[in-house]
Motif scaffolding. Structure first.
Motif, PDB file in Angstrom:
ATOM      1  N   ALA A   1       0.822  -1.218   0.000  1.00  0.00           N
ATOM      2  CA  ALA A   1       0.000   0.000   0.000  1.00  0.00           C
ATOM      3  C   ALA A   1       0.853   1.264   0.000  1.00  0.00           C
ATOM      4  O   ALA A   1       0.570   2.219  -0.723  1.00  0.00           O
ATOM      5  CB  ALA A   1      -0.952  -0.015   1.205  1.00  0.00           C
ATOM      6  N   ARG A   2       1.934   1.286   0.799  1.00  0.00           N
ATOM      7  CA  ARG A   2       2.769   2.492   0.885  1.00  0.00           C
ATOM      8  C   ARG A   2       3.523   2.765  -0.414  1.00  0.00           C
ATOM      9  O   ARG A   2       4.057   3.855  -0.612  1.00  0.00           O
ATOM     10  CB  ARG A   2       3.760   2.351   2.044  1.00  0.00           C
ATOM     11  N   LEU A   3       3.554   1.782  -1.316  1.00  0.00           N
ATOM     12  CA  LEU A   3       4.215   1.970  -2.614  1.00  0.00           C
ATOM     13  C   LEU A   3       3.228   2.401  -3.688  1.00  0.00           C
ATOM     14  O   LEU A   3       3.592   2.517  -4.864  1.00  0.00           O
ATOM     15  CB  LEU A   3       4.900   0.668  -3.046  1.00  0.00           C
ATOM     16  N   GLY A   4       1.974   2.640  -3.289  1.00  0.00           N
ATOM     17  CA  GLY A   4       0.979   3.140  -4.228  1.00  0.00           C
ATOM     18  C   GLY A   4       0.151   2.057  -4.899  1.00  0.00           C
ATOM     19  O   GLY A   4      -0.586   2.350  -5.853  1.00  0.00           O
ATOM     20  N   TYR A   5       0.231   0.830  -4.431  1.00  0.00           N
ATOM     21  CA  TYR A   5      -0.513  -0.258  -5.051  1.00  0.00           C
ATOM     22  C   TYR A   5      -1.870  -0.471  -4.373  1.00  0.00           C
ATOM     23  O   TYR A   5      -2.043  -0.204  -3.182  1.00  0.00           O
ATOM     24  CB  TYR A   5       0.276  -1.574  -4.965  1.00  0.00           C
ATOM     25  N   VAL A   6      -2.803  -0.954  -5.165  1.00  0.00           N
ATOM     26  CA  VAL A   6      -4.071  -1.457  -4.637  1.00  0.00           C
ATOM     27  C   VAL A   6      -4.089  -2.952  -4.873  1.00  0.00           C
ATOM     28  O   VAL A   6      -3.302  -3.484  -5.655  1.00  0.00           O
ATOM     29  CB  VAL A   6      -5.287  -0.795  -5.321  1.00  0.00           C
TER      30      VAL A   6
END
Length: 653
Positions: free
Chosen positions: A87-92
């Motif tokens: 999540a913190r890397l921008g993924y869903v």
């Protein structure tokens, strides 16, 4: 602006591809090229007309979610754990069913609008046939993990995304779900997603194994690895077995081991599953005694096919004998033996029986559907026997077996003198005979239209008018119907009344075909035990016979299975049913490999062998014909053939 330019260039490339013009795809991976060509040639997707995101309604999404509800329950911990890492890397994170419909989603609220527009949302359809080349759809098609990065997507509206997906397979190796992580923005290089591919693949395997252990929690499970230190914490191989060593199921690594074994030993056909003692070098007592063999409860075995060492531990069922551990009173399902005996661990049957438990005490009409021979009458009787009407009669009527000219009098009865040829005292119809109990109308789809109208009145008014009567007779019945036909299509064709259909279909229970059931082993064993209980002579099923029965496709379902086992029990000469004791039809999916005693006909030296060979040749190797001529059973002929090393020509290498 840059994105729009890239979209235009992307569209031009795919348009040229669809028109058959030369396109330089040298920088495009082969797996993506194959998918693009499917989109153009098979799915007829127009690259010049990007498709809007398709998101299912909440009800439609729930319909997709229900079949994988058990998997979602098991997968939830893994889904949450994976999302916390990315999540913190921008993924869903998306979890879809086998059709590509998103049934579970994790994302950031602040991105909600952008994610919905991109299709990264609950209920979104990522089927390759609709969305084009994408990680989820292409992973489903190819059955392997894949990253679809930016311009590798077919649809131009998706080329800003990077998506990585891995299939989650069931114990039979079929895709049942897909795990995917996606991001709206990412580095240009496709290699930047290598970590995502490794991570998603790892968690997909973890979820698969967790589901396997949940599914076979009441069985003996062997967990193994090639490193002793990892067996207890992360043993990659899982194989569920019976106490006699018969393999019930295996995870991906276990299936690979089985496949390698069958490849190395060609006399066994691909449809036959070896026992664990054939797969690994050891006796069944060695496997069952693992816990007492060493302090760490691990024992080493040699895998016969690869000649490598496997370190194995044993996971025992919660309660020996396959019974589930008692749940707290607040959550334990009510035991209903008559229903519980109808299935073991098949998810479709679990849903049917869960609903049946709720319906058994109700007065609602039930429609049971399923192929011929799936056990519709057995389920109907179980509903009656466990319900409030159990003390009343259960009257079963096969609407397809009664001649059309007699069905009206059979159902409704008649008074004395109502028609020529009737009984002098008249007759109480089957509907009246069911008064106070249950009327089971089997093959309701075969009821003539004229009688459908009269039955509708019976259901509406709860009264029946016998032939020749002037006053109706009140009846107190619960109606259960069954059919193998598609009643919805019959309504469209004008062959079945729509109003009657909705009267009968207060609730619908669909029985799966035997070939679709995950608990075929349980069904075969249960039918065999029931038939043995009716006989003075008992014969157990040998492993090769069980393997043949498991491999067969059973077009006649449980009814055909019962007939096959009855035949075997009637003709077997010893106390053990082998593959040769089964009807020939059951051996269609189990090609027999060459016998270890195989000889050329010229080497059959004894007179009995030559005589048998001549007879077989004259009969063109028709075993049944030879058995009739000799006045013996087919199994006896097979045993004599084996003794003399005789093998049909089409079974030799």
């Amino acid at each position: 602006m840059r994105l729009r330019t890239e979209q235009r260039q992307h569209i031009d490339t795919l348009v040229h591809l669809s028109e058959g013009r030369d396109v330089d795809l040298s920088g495009c991976r082969e797996v993506i090229q194959r998918s693009w060509r499917r989109c153009v040639d098979e799915y007829r997707l127009d690259p010049g007309r990007p498709r809007s995101v398709r998101v299912l309604t909440q009800q439609a999404m729930l319909d997709h979610r229900e079949p994988v509800d058990e998997l979602l329950h098991v997968a939830r911990a893994g889904v949450d754990q994976l999302f916390s890492q990315v999540a913190r890397l921008g993924y869903v994170l998306l979890l879809t069913d086998r059709r590509g419909i998103t049934v579970e989603f994790r994302g950031q609220r602040e991105q909600d609008r952008a994610l919905r527009q991109a299709g990264l949302y609950l209920g979104a359809d990522w089927d390759e046939r609709y969305a084009g080349t994408c990680a989820v759809g292409t992973s489903i098609h190819d059955g392997q993990a894949i990253t679809c990065h930016q311009s590798e997507h077919f649809d131009a509206t998706h080329i800003g995304l990077t998506c990585t997906a891995a299939p989650i397979t069931d114990p039979q190796g079929d895709v049942m779900a897909v795990l995917d992580i996606s991001a709206l923005q990412s580095p240009r290089s496709q290699e930047s997603q290598n970590f995502a591919l490794s991570l998603v693949t790892l968690y997909a395997r973890m979820i698969e194994d967790a589901y396997f252990l949940h599914r076979y929690r009441d069985c003996l499970v062997l967990r193994y690895d090639t490193a002793r230190e990892f067996v207890h914490v992360n043993g990659r191989g899982l194989i569920a077995i019976e106490e006699d060593g018969t393999i019930i199921a295996a995870n991906g690594l276990g299936r690979a081991l089985i496949k390698a074994h069958l490849h190395r030993w060609p006399p066994w056909s691909p449809g036959r599953v070896p026992s664990i003692t054939e797969l690994m070098d050891g006796d069944i007592s060695d496997f069952l005694g693992i816990h007492t063999a060493s302090d760490d409860q691990i024992r080493a075995f040699r895998a016969r096919a690869s000649d490598t060492t496997c370190f194995v531990t044993l996971i025992e069922p919660r309660v020996r004998g396959g019974a589930s551990r008692a749940l707290p009173a607040s959550s334990a399902p009510e035991p209903v033996p008559a229903l519980d005996r109808l299935a073991s661990d098949d998810p479709a049957m679990h849903r049917v029986l869960k609903l049946a438990r709720r319906l058994r005490q109700e007065e609602v009409s039930v429609l049971i559907t399923g192929e011929t021979g799936t056990g519709k009458e057995v389920l109907a009787r179980a509903l009656h026997d466990t319900g409030a009407r159990a003390s009343g009669p259960f009257v079963a009527v096969n609407c397809a077996a009664i001649p059309e000219s007699l069905i009206e009098s059979e159902l409704f009865g008649y008074l004395p003198g109502a028609f020529t040829g009737g009984q002098r005292k008249g007759m109480r119809g089957l509907i009246q005979q069911a008064d106070g109990g249950t009327l089971f109308l089997d093959e309701i789809g075969d009821m003539p239209l004229s009688l459908q109208t009269r039955l509708l009145r019976v259901l509406a008014e709860r009264e029946v008018m016998p032939l020749g009567a002037e006053q109706p007779v009140k009846v107190d019945i619960r109606v259960i119907t069954a059919t193998h036909r598609d009643l919805s299509q019959m309504i469209c064709d004008g062959h079945f009344r729509e109003d009657l259909y909705y009267r009968l279909n207060g609730a619908q229970l669909r029985l799966p075909a035997l070939r679709e059931r995950a608990d075929r082993h349980y069904v075969i064993r249960s039918v065999h035990e029931a038939l043995v209980a009716e006989r003075a002579h008992a014969a157990r099923l040998r492993a090769d016979a069980m393997s043949a029965l498991l491999a067969y496709h059973w077009p006649g379902n449980i009814r055909q299975l019962k007939n096959a086992l009855n035949f075997a029990l009637a003709t077997v000469e010893g106390d053990e049913i082998t593959v040769h004791d089964l009807p020939e039809e059951c051996l269609v999916d189990v090609p027999r490999g060459p016998s270890l005693l195989e000889q050329a006909p010229s080497r059959v030296e004894d007179a009995d062998g030559r005589a048998l060979h001549d007879l077989l040749t004259q009969a063109r190797w028709n075993i049944s014909l030879v058995a009739r001529r000799l006045g013996v059973s087919r199994p006896t002929v097979y045993r004599r053939m084996h003794r003399h090393g005789l093998v049909p020509p089409n079974h030799r290498h």
